[in-house]
Design a protein around this motif. Structure first.
Motif, PDB file in Angstrom:
ATOM      1  N   LYS A 276       0.767  -1.160  -0.086  1.00  0.00           N
ATOM      2  CA  LYS A 276       0.301   0.357   0.011  1.00  0.00           C
ATOM      3  C   LYS A 276       0.957   1.005  -0.111  1.00  0.00           C
ATOM      4  O   LYS A 276       1.887   1.907   1.106  1.00  0.00           O
ATOM      5  CB  LYS A 276      -1.079   0.342   1.765  1.00  0.00           C
ATOM      6  CG  LYS A 276      -1.853   0.988   1.337  1.00  0.00           C
ATOM      7  CD  LYS A 276      -3.101   0.700   2.643  1.00  0.00           C
ATOM      8  CE  LYS A 276      -4.220   0.133   2.652  1.00  0.00           C
ATOM      9  NZ  LYS A 276      -5.135  -0.536   3.066  1.00  0.00           N
ATOM     10  N   ILE A 277       0.588   2.027  -0.973  1.00  0.00           N
ATOM     11  CA  ILE A 277       1.222   3.525  -0.758  1.00  0.00           C
ATOM     12  C   ILE A 277       0.252   4.404  -0.215  1.00  0.00           C
ATOM     13  O   ILE A 277      -0.206   4.655  -0.361  1.00  0.00           O
ATOM     14  CB  ILE A 277       1.749   4.199  -2.413  1.00  0.00           C
ATOM     15  CG1 ILE A 277       1.548   4.050  -2.757  1.00  0.00           C
ATOM     16  CG2 ILE A 277       2.628   2.678  -2.461  1.00  0.00           C
ATOM     17  CD1 ILE A 277       1.856   5.002  -4.860  1.00  0.00           C
ATOM     18  N   ALA A 278       0.525   5.764  -0.123  1.00  0.00           N
ATOM     19  CA  ALA A 278       0.222   6.918   0.441  1.00  0.00           C
ATOM     20  C   ALA A 278      -0.602   7.183  -0.192  1.00  0.00           C
ATOM     21  O   ALA A 278      -0.292   6.819  -1.489  1.00  0.00           O
ATOM     22  CB  ALA A 278       0.988   7.693   0.302  1.00  0.00           C
TER      23      ALA A 278
ATOM     24  N   ASN B  42      -3.323   5.917   0.024  1.00  0.00           N
ATOM     25  CA  ASN B  42      -4.674   4.056   0.259  1.00  0.00           C
ATOM     26  C   ASN B  42      -3.744   3.367  -1.167  1.00  0.00           C
ATOM     27  O   ASN B  42      -4.718   2.417  -0.975  1.00  0.00           O
ATOM     28  CB  ASN B  42      -5.394   4.663   1.022  1.00  0.00           C
ATOM     29  CG  ASN B  42      -4.955   4.203   2.784  1.00  0.00           C
ATOM     30  OD1 ASN B  42      -4.001   3.605   2.775  1.00  0.00           O
ATOM     31  ND2 ASN B  42      -6.275   4.954   3.080  1.00  0.00           N
TER      32      ASN B  42
ATOM     33  N   PRO C  94      10.848   6.919   1.727  1.00  0.00           N
ATOM     34  CA  PRO C  94      11.436   7.644   0.058  1.00  0.00           C
ATOM     35  C   PRO C  94      11.322   8.383  -0.310  1.00  0.00           C
ATOM     36  O   PRO C  94       9.329   8.945  -0.472  1.00  0.00           O
ATOM     37  CB  PRO C  94      10.951   6.688  -0.972  1.00  0.00           C
ATOM     38  CG  PRO C  94       9.588   5.915   0.093  1.00  0.00           C
ATOM     39  CD  PRO C  94      10.049   5.938   1.737  1.00  0.00           C
TER      40      PRO C  94
ATOM     41  N   SER D 292      11.553  11.438  -3.404  1.00  0.00           N
ATOM     42  CA  SER D 292      12.065  11.881  -4.398  1.00  0.00           C
ATOM     43  C   SER D 292      12.932  13.732  -3.980  1.00  0.00           C
ATOM     44  O   SER D 292      12.709  14.284  -3.638  1.00  0.00           O
ATOM     45  CB  SER D 292      10.894  12.557  -5.191  1.00  0.00           C
ATOM     46  OG  SER D 292       9.973  11.681  -6.059  1.00  0.00           O
TER      47      SER D 292
ATOM     48  N   CYS E 223      10.746  17.992  -0.983  1.00  0.00           N
ATOM     49  CA  CYS E 223       9.174  18.551  -1.171  1.00  0.00           C
ATOM     50  C   CYS E 223       8.671  17.222  -0.820  1.00  0.00           C
ATOM     51  O   CYS E 223       8.220  16.018  -0.774  1.00  0.00           O
ATOM     52  CB  CYS E 223       8.603  19.013  -2.288  1.00  0.00           C
ATOM     53  SG  CYS E 223       6.726  19.119  -2.221  1.00  0.00           S
TER      54      CYS E 223
ATOM     55  N   ARG F  14       5.166  15.913   1.550  1.00  0.00           N
ATOM     56  CA  ARG F  14       3.601  16.319   1.726  1.00  0.00           C
ATOM     57  C   ARG F  14       3.166  15.308   3.274  1.00  0.00           C
ATOM     58  O   ARG F  14       3.621  13.867   3.339  1.00  0.00           O
ATOM     59  CB  ARG F  14       2.820  15.052   0.598  1.00  0.00           C
ATOM     60  CG  ARG F  14       1.181  15.192   1.158  1.00  0.00           C
ATOM     61  CD  ARG F  14       0.313  14.339   0.580  1.00  0.00           C
ATOM     62  NE  ARG F  14       0.173  15.309  -1.165  1.00  0.00           N
ATOM     63  CZ  ARG F  14       0.011  15.270  -1.976  1.00  0.00           C
ATOM     64  NH1 ARG F  14      -0.683  14.121  -2.223  1.00  0.00           N
ATOM     65  NH2 ARG F  14      -0.445  16.483  -3.306  1.00  0.00           N
TER      66      ARG F  14
ATOM     67  N   ALA G 178       1.506  13.071   4.774  1.00  0.00           N
ATOM     68  CA  ALA G 178       0.378  11.634   5.295  1.00  0.00           C
ATOM     69  C   ALA G 178       0.385  10.770   5.126  1.00  0.00           C
ATOM     70  O   ALA G 178      -0.106   9.818   5.831  1.00  0.00           O
ATOM     71  CB  ALA G 178       1.325  10.827   3.216  1.00  0.00           C
ATOM     72  N   GLY G 179       1.041  10.761   7.158  1.00  0.00           N
ATOM     73  CA  GLY G 179       1.433   9.360   7.764  1.00  0.00           C
ATOM     74  C   GLY G 179       2.091   9.322   8.884  1.00  0.00           C
ATOM     75  O   GLY G 179       2.829  10.785   9.745  1.00  0.00           O
ATOM     76  N   ARG G 180       2.606   8.964  10.110  1.00  0.00           N
ATOM     77  CA  ARG G 180       3.348   8.978  10.675  1.00  0.00           C
ATOM     78  C   ARG G 180       4.734   9.689  10.293  1.00  0.00           C
ATOM     79  O   ARG G 180       4.838   9.957  11.368  1.00  0.00           O
ATOM     80  CB  ARG G 180       3.874   7.493  11.162  1.00  0.00           C
ATOM     81  CG  ARG G 180       4.201   7.026  12.435  1.00  0.00           C
ATOM     82  CD  ARG G 180       3.985   6.214  13.434  1.00  0.00           C
ATOM     83  NE  ARG G 180       4.506   5.698  13.944  1.00  0.00           N
ATOM     84  CZ  ARG G 180       5.616   4.993  14.871  1.00  0.00           C
ATOM     85  NH1 ARG G 180       6.877   5.554  13.695  1.00  0.00           N
ATOM     86  NH2 ARG G 180       6.286   5.424  16.014  1.00  0.00           N
ATOM     87  N   PHE G 181       5.364   9.024   9.604  1.00  0.00           N
ATOM     88  CA  PHE G 181       6.727   9.861   9.327  1.00  0.00           C
ATOM     89  C   PHE G 181       6.736  11.362   9.011  1.00  0.00           C
ATOM     90  O   PHE G 181       7.383  12.303   9.397  1.00  0.00           O
ATOM     91  CB  PHE G 181       7.341   8.516   8.490  1.00  0.00           C
ATOM     92  CG  PHE G 181       9.013   9.226   8.608  1.00  0.00           C
ATOM     93  CD1 PHE G 181       9.858   9.001   9.028  1.00  0.00           C
ATOM     94  CD2 PHE G 181       8.584  10.253   6.676  1.00  0.00           C
ATOM     95  CE1 PHE G 181      11.315   9.347   8.742  1.00  0.00           C
ATOM     96  CE2 PHE G 181      10.373  10.841   6.327  1.00  0.00           C
ATOM     97  CZ  PHE G 181      11.602  10.739   7.794  1.00  0.00           C
ATOM     98  N   THR G 182       6.011  10.959   8.068  1.00  0.00           N
ATOM     99  CA  THR G 182       5.952  12.837   7.064  1.00  0.00           C
ATOM    100  C   THR G 182       5.349  13.626   8.188  1.00  0.00           C
ATOM    101  O   THR G 182       6.096  14.770   8.021  1.00  0.00           O
ATOM    102  CB  THR G 182       5.127  12.565   6.049  1.00  0.00           C
ATOM    103  OG1 THR G 182       3.987  11.857   6.005  1.00  0.00           O
ATOM    104  CG2 THR G 182       5.819  12.167   4.825  1.00  0.00           C
TER     105      THR G 182
ATOM    106  N   ARG H 222       5.996   2.811  -5.294  1.00  0.00           N
ATOM    107  CA  ARG H 222       5.740   1.529  -4.794  1.00  0.00           C
ATOM    108  C   ARG H 222       5.808   1.666  -3.386  1.00  0.00           C
ATOM    109  O   ARG H 222       6.759   2.816  -2.937  1.00  0.00           O
ATOM    110  CB  ARG H 222       6.434   0.729  -5.303  1.00  0.00           C
ATOM    111  CG  ARG H 222       6.054   0.266  -6.787  1.00  0.00           C
ATOM    112  CD  ARG H 222       4.375  -0.674  -6.577  1.00  0.00           C
ATOM    113  NE  ARG H 222       4.027  -0.933  -7.844  1.00  0.00           N
ATOM    114  CZ  ARG H 222       3.278  -0.637  -8.580  1.00  0.00           C
ATOM    115  NH1 ARG H 222       2.918   0.592  -8.276  1.00  0.00           N
ATOM    116  NH2 ARG H 222       2.870  -1.373  -9.942  1.00  0.00           N
ATOM    117  N   HIS H 223       5.440   0.942  -2.498  1.00  0.00           N
ATOM    118  CA  HIS H 223       5.949   0.809  -1.190  1.00  0.00           C
ATOM    119  C   HIS H 223       7.363   0.811  -1.252  1.00  0.00           C
ATOM    120  O   HIS H 223       7.874  -0.918  -1.702  1.00  0.00           O
ATOM    121  CB  HIS H 223       5.171   0.026  -0.464  1.00  0.00           C
ATOM    122  CG  HIS H 223       5.068   0.526   0.916  1.00  0.00           C
ATOM    123  ND1 HIS H 223       3.472   0.777   1.703  1.00  0.00           N
ATOM    124  CD2 HIS H 223       6.302   0.211   1.153  1.00  0.00           C
ATOM    125  CE1 HIS H 223       4.451   0.227   3.208  1.00  0.00           C
ATOM    126  NE2 HIS H 223       5.468   0.270   2.998  1.00  0.00           N
ATOM    127  N   MET H 224       7.909   1.381  -0.266  1.00  0.00           N
ATOM    128  CA  MET H 224       9.989   1.177  -0.456  1.00  0.00           C
ATOM    129  C   MET H 224      10.293   0.986   0.928  1.00  0.00           C
ATOM    130  O   MET H 224       9.713   2.039   1.471  1.00  0.00           O
ATOM    131  CB  MET H 224      10.623   1.846  -1.431  1.00  0.00           C
ATOM    132  CG  MET H 224      10.350   1.657  -2.869  1.00  0.00           C
ATOM    133  SD  MET H 224      11.299   3.211  -3.511  1.00  0.00           S
ATOM    134  CE  MET H 224      10.366   2.666  -4.782  1.00  0.00           C
TER     135      MET H 224
END
Ligand SMILES: Cc1cc2nc3c(=O)[nH]c(=O)nc-3n(C[C@H](O)[C@H](O)[C@H](O)COP(=O)(O)OP(=O)(O)OC[C@H]3O[C@@H](n4cnc5c(N)ncnc54)[C@H](O)[C@@H]3O)c2cc1C
Ligand code: SF4
Ligand code: SF4
Ligand code: SF4
Lengths: 344, 278, 441, 248
Positions: free
Chosen positions: A281-283, A285, B60, B62, B76, B78, B80-84, B240-242
């Motif tokens: 899953k990526i940001a 969702n 990850p 860019s 840059c 955004r 989006a969740g816990r880390f960011t 992709r999720h990395m």
């Protein structure tokens, strides 16, 4: 390299000798006819007639939880990369698991190399053990041609009438043989016995599924859209058991584990599984394998097709663990049979 | 069990210092990061780094500055969740961990001498900005340059000042569109794909590079093909999720490739073959 | 002396569960002395109906986190009686060990963390950390030891995992027995300063003779896991007749039911057990009783805490003995059971009724199940020690308040709180019981 | 900056989870070195008038009074942590939701059932916003510490959304299905380190189901063990019944 033999009555002494040098790990019995690799100090604790252990020996090469870095953020992002290792002798590893380790070797030595794996691997002495028959009906090593030794060990034991024929494949193995003083030179009679064993195995280890090794990747390519996957998707509980027990599954997650004071901690990697919903899953969702069947298909393809393209080998050893462990009774051989049937 | 200290494991970080933070929108911040001892990141446009905060984790991101600007690099991010979110709490002067750069970026060599069509949707402008500024800094090496940009609304449009500058430059054709227009919006309204038919281009001399949310790609590619651009002239950056960035952890795997090492930028001819890649 | 006193302790602290103390004195005359139980009822008896008897232990263990092992043992006993299963000797031995650890753990918690602060004039064990840091460390160490033994034996102390109907799903090996032995030896050492600490405390003086109820037996073992029900007024009944002992009734100010036997109320718990069975205690425990000046019969409810410490010594010694016996004999691993909800039919099931009667930290606990031939629970009933004590606590309050009317309001309040705490009431436990037939008679 | 003010509360529960905290042993002293424990009724008489930085709430909401108490706690707390199954998913208290409330009351209290009014069992987040969840019956001490660390660091704690089987396999247990009994591990979210199975028992699902369980698949598996439908439903709903009503 060369060969030697060891009398059966000397085997116990050999294990004691090995255990006196460093930690020895071998197959030990659990309940319900199951086994696991665990530390032993004598031959008596082991069950050499075991069927594949619940977890494969990969747990010694890439442990379930493994420290990558230690950090201390008291003054910025400070860290030190570390490997936790211990000298280890793995005793009695079947050919399927040796093949599994070879698969992992290929992945982790592919560039960029994984030092954690490589260093740990160099601390492990591998002693293989030949099977003379299928472990059980789940095993399918014959189809994958892993019923015979193909390297990947320091020493390899084949059980014969009253001795073991020992193939010495590395310098490390050779010095073990010499230091123990328990081995004898090979005699013609014993060599003949080994030939007989191998001949007999040819008859026993017929491919359980009527497909040739080299045709397997194409089968998966051609059945990508098969209904078989849909059916598996309905049954699969996504528990991840099949990947955890698989000797060639190596996916992992990376996590930080702070200590209570929050400034020091460790960065670790933990086994992960492509069967879990959040795996891809990526940001935003979006998930690229949201459906269970898609994840199931991905796993099979990651065994039989993708690694063929990337590493020129199939990443299934035929150990049968995934079928053995699945409570929804998703069976690898049955699946391949069903795919072949559907393709016609 | 013995613990051995090692170096060059691939998991070690460099200690990057945040030199400057610019708030772009409510959701996105721009970080300018300096490596210790004047070290240069030495990246290609389209590559990414793993940004790390010990105790929180890694993500990850860019690199959105051009490699031609060597004293520092920009990210840059955004929320989006816990880390960011944790990253958004930081102040200038704080440190982050940096691993990388990783991956295969945009096809700079094939682009040289050709016309370039750059298409960015949403946050996709971040990696493309690296390429755009790279082109600007080496402008004469490239032919005609078209930049198409799509955003949800004018509020979420990133790098506003820079966009205006690109718009002004005569050697760039810049065009943007929003999905929903505020009353004071003067420009185009509608999906980004709607801009493609209006671009005049020589399909055989043009190389198209797109970067944006996965849903965008199918439509963008359709439009490009309609324009007659050959499949091999289209490049897409796949997200992709990395986790590891080293082609091991399996999260970013698409068929036999690892996005983090073999991508994230791929030629469409390859993407097309792979079911589920876009 | 005519004065008014109104005590209203909302949410009594340092007890398990939610209760209020309400005392009302008008013109020197006690109008009301109540322990209100405001814990919301959780209806365990109703929840059990229709479920497999093999789930009863898991569910009823959740009645109370502190006496989870006690509930498990009573539940298992009732269940095994109901389906006609007899546990092996090894199983019984291990269950006794578990019960000893449960009593030890709970008593230590009560002595150090709940009761001692009152007697040392602080508000909580946090307050103790200043002047009695060593005692706090010791208390935590002793509790940890109990937990560690339980971890090894049943997976965890709160809601034990491996003790089930039929036996144990996991049995300790020699290495683990050794670890338990070490912990218990440390426990034995830590009990010495604990006794010294308690010996130095001054307990309130107060006496009220009442009826004491506990398990009794004809052999020489201090009865905790088996026996008949006996009382200091000479009643003796088999456990199946527990209802004739408890005679439960409802009062409006309590979601827990009250109980009475020969008199208006009776008491259960460490002091009741001591009063009825002191001569069967381990010699070490007898010596502790002597050091602390406790002798049977004792009618001061405040000294329940002292009786608990005497029992600690008993339990620790007995537990150690069991572990040493097991070490000498070796644990028969093949007795490990795999039960689940008996889908593998490893235990034969028949219809029937069974009662479990177990001496848990706060007194005698009853579980009573009726199952059909599939092993599905038709009726269930649990009678909890604290419930049995409630009426007795109120009777104590009725005698105590007039005796201390000369004191300041805060002192009266504190004395009442201490009285209630001395019973170590477990209110969450006490709010689940009984069936229709007993109500409102 | 002072140490964060931390308080513990309980609604309807067995108080086993607070006991798990009290049972941390000497690690408790380390925790107490980091926070300022201001309220903990079971072991302390102190009380606190100000705001709580972190409030840990155990137990479910089963009547109007507890609902009100919960709302008050929420108002006074910067961070609210639901801990223990009763609080996070309703837990065993939820079993009564599958029965008629009046039946339940009269079974236990006869014709006096209405002396003690109750409502359906609800988990905390069904009433107020919850910032952190520590699942489990009882909570696992390690996870408690993990969540405490997250709360103190101001980071979200992500409850694992994969099955207990994962940890069970890490621990190399013989699977309960191989032993001939059924286990809820495959549909229950991990985080307990497969506590029950490590000790030879089956998983009862105390941590609640993973967010997208293959429920039909799981029922199919259970059915192959010749269990009647009621037993299967009971098994799956021992802890999860209160969450069922929330899906309605
Ligand atoms: C090559 C590449 C380049 C990227 N470049 C940028 C960029 O320039 N700027 C930017 O803001 N974001 C970028 N992202 C996305 C960014 O990595 C994720 O937003 C970030 O990892 C989310 O982490 P989190 O801890 O805040 O979220 P979490 O709290 O972990 O989760 C929030 C959401 O993010 C998803 N997610 C979690 N981890 C990852 C991951 N490793 N990769 C992708 N999604 C994830 C989760 O599935 C979830 O949907 C890029 C991703 C990739 C793969
Ligand atoms: S896929 Fe299954 S049979 Fe093949 S190696 Fe993995 S676990 Fe063994
Ligand atoms: S025992 Fe339970 S938790 Fe463990 S693998 Fe089997 S089903 Fe999963
Ligand atoms: S194994 Fe299951 S029942 Fe046991 S603690 Fe874990 S989630 Fe709860």
């Amino acid at each position: 390299m060369t060969q030697a033999l060891i009398r059966k009555e000397k085997l116990a002494e050999l294990v004691t000798f090995l255990a006196s040098r460093q930690k020895v790990v071998g197959p030990v019995p659990l309940s319900n006819g199951q086994f696991k690799f665990a530390e032993v100090s004598s031959l008596a604790e082991m069950a050499l007639d075991y069927i594949p252990t619940i977890l494969p020996p990969k747990k010694y090469f890439m442990p379930q939880h493994e420290t990558l870095l230690k950090y201390d953020v008291a003054k910025g992002q400070q860290m030190e990369a570390v490997v936790e290792v211990e000298e280890l002798t793995l005793f009695g590893v079947h050919t399927c698991d040796l093949a599994g380790i070879q698969c992992l070797n290929v992945v982790f030595s592919d560039r960029p190399k994984d030092l954690h794996y490589m260093i740990r691997k160099n601390h492990i002495t591998l002693i293989g053990l030949e099977c003379s028959d299928y472990c059980d009906s789940y095993a399918n090593c014959g189809m994958l041609r892993n019923h015979l030794p193909k390297g990947g060990y320091d020493l390899f034991f084949s059980e014969l009438e009253d001795c073991y024929m020992v193939d010495i494949s590395t310098h490390k193995g050779e010095s073990l043989v010499e230091e123990s003083g328990l081995f004898e030179p090979v005699v013609f009679e014993v060599e003949k016995q080994l030939q007989t064993l191998r001949k007999a195995k040819k008859k026993i280890f017929k491919s359980e599924v009527p497909i040739r090794y080299q045709d397997i990747p194409r089968l998966f390519d051609e059945t990508f859209d098969s209904d078989v996957w849909k059916r598996l998707g309905e049954k699969c509980l996504s528990c991840g058991n099949c990947t955890n027990v698989c000797p060639t599954c190596y996916c992992f997650d990376i996590l930080d584990e702070p200590e209570l004071d929050l400034s020091k901690g460790r960065r670790i990697r933990v086994w992960d599984s492509c069967q879990h919903e959040n795996f891809a899953k990526i940001a935003g969702n979006e998930s690229f394998r949201e459906e269970r069947f898609d994840r199931k298909r991905h796993r099979f393809n990651r065994k039989f097709r993708y690694p063929m393209l990337r590493y020129k080998r199939i990443f299934c050893t035929g150990c049968g663990r995934c079928s053995r462990t699945c409570m929804a009774k998703i069976d690898l051989k049955e699946t391949i049979n069903a795919l072949m049937e559907e393709r016609g | 069990m013995e613990t051995i200290a090692i170096t060059h494991s691939g998991y070690e970080i460099k200690r990057g210092r945040i030199a400057e933070i610019t708030e772009l929108t409510e959701q996105e911040k721009l970080y300018r990061i300096v490596l210790p001892n004047d070290e240069t990141l030495d990246h290609d446009p389209g590559q990414f780094v793993e940004v790390s905060l010990f105790g929180v984790g890694e993500a990850p991101i860019s690199i959105c500055s051009s490699p031609t600007r060597r004293d520092s690099f920009e990210l840059c991010v955004r929320k989006a969740g816990r880390f960011t979110e944790a990253l958004h709490q930081l102040k200038a002067g704080d440190e982050v961990g940096i691993r990388g750069p990783f991956g295969v970026g945009f096809p700079v060599v094939p682009l040289e001498g050709n016309d370039v069509l750059l298409i960015a949707g949403g946050l996709g402008i971040a990696p493309l900005r690296s390429l755009i500024n790279f082109i600007i800094d080496n402008r004469r090496d490239f032919g005609k340059v078209d930049i198409l940009l799509g955003a949800r609304d004018s509020e979420s449009m990133l790098f506003g000042g820079e966009l205006a500058y690109w718009d002004k430059r005569i050697d760039l054709n810049f065009c943007c569109s929003v999905d929903q227009a505020a009353p004071d919006w003067q420009g185009n309204v509608g999906l980004l794909t709607g801009l493609i038919p209006g671009v005049t281009l020589d399909p055989l001399k043009t190389i198209a590079v797109a970067c944006g949310p996965p849903v965008m790609y199918r439509y963008v590619v359709d439009e490009l093909l309609k324009k007659g651009i050959p499949e091999t002239h289209i490049y897409l950056s796949l997200e992709r999720h990395m986790k590891c960035g080293l082609g091991k952890c399996g999260h970013c795997q698409i068929h036999d490739v690892y996005c983090c090492q073999d991508g994230p930028v791929f030629n469409y001819r390859w993407v097309k073959k792979i079911k589920g890649a876009i | 002396m005519s004065r008014n006193v109104s005590v209203n302790v909302e949410f009594l602290t340092r007890v398990e569960g939610h209760g209020h103390i309400i005392v009302d004195v008008q013109n020197g005359v006690l109008q009301k002395a109540e322990l209100q139980i405001v814990e919301a009822p959780r209806f365990f008896e109703a929840l059990l109906q229709g479920r497999s008897i093999f789930e009863a232990q898991h569910i009823t263990s959740r009645i109370c986190g502190i006496c989870a092992c006690g509930h498990s043992l009573a539940s298992i006993q009732a269940a095994e009686n109901a389906i006609g299963f007899s546990p092996s000797e090894q199983t019984i031995k291990l269950r006794k060990l578990l019960l000893h650890m449960e009593n030890l753990d709970s008593h230590i918690l009560h002595i150090y963390m709940l009761a001692a602060p009152d007697l040392l004039g602080v508000q909580s064990f946090i307050g103790l950390m200043k002047d009695h840091a060593e005692a706090v460390r010791r208390a935590l160490r002793m509790k940890k030891a109990c937990n560690d033994v339980c971890d090894i034996l049943v997976g965890r102390h709160v809601h034990p995992i491996s003790c089930v109907v039929g036996g144990f799903t996991k049995l300790p090996d020699n290495k683990q027995l050794e670890a338990m032995r070490k912990l218990l030896l440390q426990m034995r050492e830590d009990l010495v300063p604990t006794v010294a600490l308690v010996a130095a405390l001054k307990f309130p003086e107060f006496d009220r003779e009442t009826e004491y109820v506990a398990l009794v037996s004809d052999d020489n073992e201090y009865p905790l896991l088996s026996g008949d029900i006996g009382s200091s007024d000479g009643v003796r009944k088999v456990k199946e007749e527990y209802r004739e002992i408890t005679n439960e009734f409802l009062v409006p100010h309590s979601s827990a039911k009250h109980a009475k036997l020969s008199r208006d109320s009776y008491a259960v718990g460490a002091l009741a057990r001591f009063n009825l069975n002191a001569d069967k205690l381990h010699p070490t425990a007898k010596a502790v009783a002597e050091t602390l000046g406790l002798s049977a019969p004792c009618y001061n409810p405040f000294l329940n805490t002292v009786a608990q410490l005497v029992e600690c010594a008993h339990c620790a010694e007995e537990a150690l003995q069991i572990v040493e016996e097991l070490l000498a004999q070796g644990v028969v691993q093949s007795e490990t059971v795999i039960v689940g909800v008996n889908e593998n039919r490893s235990i034969p099931v028949r219809a029937g009724r069974g009662v479990g009667a177990v001496e848990v930290p706060r007194g005698i606990l009853f579980h009573d199940y009726e199952v059909d031939e599939q092993g599905i629970i038709q009726q269930a009933n649990c009678v909890i020690p604290t419930g049995q004590n409630l009426e007795n606590i109120e009777a104590d309050m009725h005698k105590l308040v007039p005796e201390i009317l000369g004191k300041k309001d805060e002192e009266i309040t504190l004395a009442l709180e201490m009285l209630v705490r001395a019973y170590d009431p477990c209110i969450s436990c006490s709010t689940h019981f009984l069936e229709v037939d007993f109500v409102g008679r | 900056m002072g140490r964060p003010k931390v308080a513990f509360f309980d609604l309807s529960c067995c108080e086993g989870c607070q006991l798990q905290v009290a049972n941390l042993g000497e690690a408790l002293l380390d925790v107490l070195g980091l926070v300022d424990l201001v309220e903990f009724r079971e072991v302390m008489s102190e009380s606190w008038e100000g705001r709580y930085d972190v409030a840990f709430v155990e137990g479910s909401v089963v009547n109007e009074e507890s609902e009100q108490r919960l709302c008050e706690i929420r108002q006074r707390s910067n961070v609210l942590v639901a801990y223990g199954s009763c609080a996070t998913i309703g837990g065993v208290n939820g079993m009564k939701n599958r029965k008629l409330l009046s039946d339940v009351q009269s079974t236990v209290y006869g014709d006096k059932g209405d002396w003690f009014p109750v409502t359906k069992t609800r988990a905390l987040h069904q009433i107020v916003e919850v910032d952190y969840f520590i699942h489990g019956c009882p909570i696992h001490p390690d996870e408690f510490i993990k969540v405490l660390k997250s709360a103190l660091a101001g980071l979200p704690y992500l409850v694992p959304d994969y099955a207990v089987c994962v940890e069970c396999k890490f621990n190399e247990n013989v699977c309960m299905y191989d032993k001939g009994v059924t286990c809820l591990g495959p549909v229950t979210r991990a985080g307990c380190n497969s506590w029950c199975v490590n000790n030879g028992n089956v998983c009862y699902g105390c941590r609640g189901m993973v967010s997208n369980p293959n429920q039909t698949g799981a029922e199919e598996v259970l059915r192959s063990y010749d269990l009647d439908a009621n037993l299967i439903a009971n098994k799956m709903m021992m802890y999860n019944a209160a969450m069922e009503q929330c899906d309605e």
